[in-house]
Scaffold this motif. Structure first.
Motif, PDB file in Angstrom:
ATOM      1  N   GLY A 261       5.587  20.524   7.488  1.00 53.17           N
ATOM      2  CA  GLY A 261       5.823  21.531   6.460  1.00 53.17           C
ATOM      3  C   GLY A 261       6.174  22.877   7.057  1.00 53.17           C
ATOM      4  O   GLY A 261       5.646  23.905   6.644  1.00 53.17           O
ATOM      5  N   ASN A 262       7.062  22.864   8.044  1.00 44.78           N
ATOM      6  CA  ASN A 262       7.296  24.077   8.816  1.00 44.78           C
ATOM      7  C   ASN A 262       8.196  25.095   8.118  1.00 44.78           C
ATOM      8  O   ASN A 262       9.072  24.741   7.352  1.00 44.78           O
ATOM      9  CB  ASN A 262       7.930  23.691  10.157  1.00 44.78           C
ATOM     10  CG  ASN A 262       6.928  22.988  11.046  1.00 44.78           C
ATOM     11  OD1 ASN A 262       5.731  23.138  10.835  1.00 44.78           O
ATOM     12  ND2 ASN A 262       7.400  22.235  12.001  1.00 44.78           N
ATOM     13  N   ASP A 263       7.969  26.370   8.430  1.00 37.83           N
ATOM     14  CA  ASP A 263       8.866  27.409   7.951  1.00 37.83           C
ATOM     15  C   ASP A 263      10.078  27.480   8.900  1.00 37.83           C
ATOM     16  O   ASP A 263      10.125  26.749   9.892  1.00 37.83           O
ATOM     17  CB  ASP A 263       8.092  28.737   7.839  1.00 37.83           C
ATOM     18  CG  ASP A 263       7.689  29.280   9.195  1.00 37.83           C
ATOM     19  OD1 ASP A 263       8.278  28.866  10.208  1.00 37.83           O
ATOM     20  OD2 ASP A 263       6.796  30.140   9.246  1.00 37.83           O
ATOM     21  N   PRO A 264      11.083  28.354   8.589  1.00 40.43           N
ATOM     22  CA  PRO A 264      12.323  28.326   9.381  1.00 40.43           C
ATOM     23  C   PRO A 264      12.106  28.483  10.900  1.00 40.43           C
ATOM     24  O   PRO A 264      12.732  27.795  11.703  1.00 40.43           O
ATOM     25  CB  PRO A 264      13.128  29.485   8.804  1.00 40.43           C
ATOM     26  CG  PRO A 264      12.642  29.601   7.398  1.00 40.43           C
ATOM     27  CD  PRO A 264      11.192  29.226   7.425  1.00 40.43           C
ATOM     28  N   GLN A 265      11.188  29.402  11.289  1.00 41.79           N
ATOM     29  CA  GLN A 265      10.957  29.579  12.731  1.00 41.79           C
ATOM     30  C   GLN A 265      10.343  28.308  13.318  1.00 41.79           C
ATOM     31  O   GLN A 265      10.722  27.848  14.396  1.00 41.79           O
ATOM     32  CB  GLN A 265      10.029  30.794  12.975  1.00 41.79           C
ATOM     33  CG  GLN A 265       9.731  31.097  14.440  1.00 41.79           C
ATOM     34  CD  GLN A 265      10.990  31.412  15.270  1.00 41.79           C
ATOM     35  OE1 GLN A 265      12.070  31.638  14.741  1.00 41.79           O
ATOM     36  NE2 GLN A 265      10.862  31.393  16.587  1.00 41.79           N
TER      37      GLN A 265
END
Ligand SMILES: Nc1ncnc2c1ncn2[C@@H]1O[C@H](COP(=O)(O)OP(=O)(O)OP(=O)(O)O)[C@@H](O)[C@H]1O
Length: 337
Positions: A261-265
């Motif tokens: 569930g990662n964010d863009p970074q």
């Protein structure tokens, strides 16, 4: 045929609330009370099976094509086996090679949260045991260390203050001599990073002070699967005597972004992590095939950095860390393959 890279597996215990994969079975080499230890082993399996991981058919599947799969390893460790058992059986013999002047690389590989950091740098982890062993003789050996991370595939020194953090160059020096095997593109090459700091150490305490400084500088971030997830590959190197070299790698976890569930970074980091791990997998595979094929060292900075340490007369130990959660089944199969 002796493999250049010895590949072993370690299954970690379930974490609180983790739904376990009933189809995952491990048979360990390590004996307890004189018996071959079996963890979750289906008793109908022949006991003389090579130590390894058994992936059994998914009980919920009616597919006739899903067979029980056996994946043999050079050693395998169950959740009951300690890091000390792994150290004694698989790491200690390699330290003699380092003392004899060889290059040895030990790395932990696996999906995020599978226990790589626990195995390498946890309390009673391999790194601590290696250091205790190196200084057992009272510190008469000439030992120094460096510690770097590969973040987004670029190397950074972890032992300099963050204000001095800058991308390091990776250079390769060619020595003289005729290459007996033109496909061995690393023959006579030595990798060096001109601005990487190296630090003499004369005691276990001195090591821990420096090492903890480096650990604090390492890139970590929270993912849904691990609140302290390593976002970089960390490479700790000991230079022992005139020629011995020991690389200890805590690799960032291979990741499935549907789970993390990662964010863009985090996604950029994942892409860099997965690309370099795939390059490493190809290098290890090509080395163990020993069919004269070109070894693809140049596919990533991780494999470039290790190109004078993997292959030739160097030795390596790859610890495949496995998580028992059902959600990791797909990643686990990819890892063991
Ligand atoms: N053999 C083990 N025994 C007990 N606990 C373990 C073991 N292996 C891992 N754990 C626990 O599981 C959790 C995840 O382990 P760890 O952080 O080492 O995973 P990782 O593979 O390094 O993850 P990442 O790639 O995200 O950094 C931690 O809480 C750790 O303490």
């Amino acid at each position: 045929m002796t493999p250049r890279v010895r590949v072993i597996a370690r299954l970690r215990p379930p974490l609180p609330g983790e739904v376990c994969d009933d189809g995952l079975r491990v048979v360990s080499h390590v004996h307890r009370g004189g018996e071959k230890e079996k963890e979750n082993v289906n008793d109908t399996q022949p006991s003389e099976l090579a130590p390894g991981i058994l992936i059994l058919k998914d009980p919920s599947s009616s597919s006739l094509t899903q067979q029980t799969q056996h994946y043999p390893f050079h050693s395998a460790y169950t959740p009951h086996n300690t890091s000390a058992a792994l150290f004694t059986r698989d790491v200690l013999p390699l330290l003699n090679n380092v003392l004899g002047g060889s290059t040895v690389t030990i790395f932990a590989y696996g999906v995020t949260s599978s226990g790589k950091t626990h195995t390498m740098q946890g309390e009673d982890g391999i790194i601590g045991m290696v250091v205790d062993e190196l200084f057992k003789g009272g510190g008469e050996l000439d030992i120094s260390m460096s510690y770097l991370e590969l973040y987004l595939d670029a190397p950074y020194d972890l032992l300099v203050p963050p204000t001095q953090r800058r991308k390091l160059q990776i250079l390769s020096t060619v020595s003289r001599g005729t290459n007996p095997n033109p496909k061995n593109t690393t023959f006579g090459h030595t990798i060096h990073l001109p601005h990487l700091s190296t630090h003499p150490i004369s005691s276990v305490a001195e090591f821990h002070t420096l090492y903890q400084r480096g650990v604090r500088h390492r890139s970590t971030g929270a993912t849904l699967l691990n609140s302290g997830s390593s976002r970089s590959h960390a490479v700790l190197t000991f230079y022992v005597g005139a020629r011995g070299k020991l690389h200890l790698l805590d690799l960032a976890g291979s990741e499935n972004n549907n789970l993390t569930g990662n964010d863009p970074q985090r996604m950029r980091e994942s892409a860099a992590i997965n690309t370099s791990l795939s390059a490493l997998g190809q290098v290890v595979g090509a080395l163990n095939e020993q069919n004269g094929a070109r070894i693809p060292y140049r596919s990533s900075n991780l494999t470039r950095l290790l190109s004078d340490a993997l292959g030739g007369t160097s030795l390596a130990l790859l610890i495949v860390c496995l998580a028992p959660g059902i959600k990791f089944r797909g990643d686990l199969v990819r890892s063991v393959k």
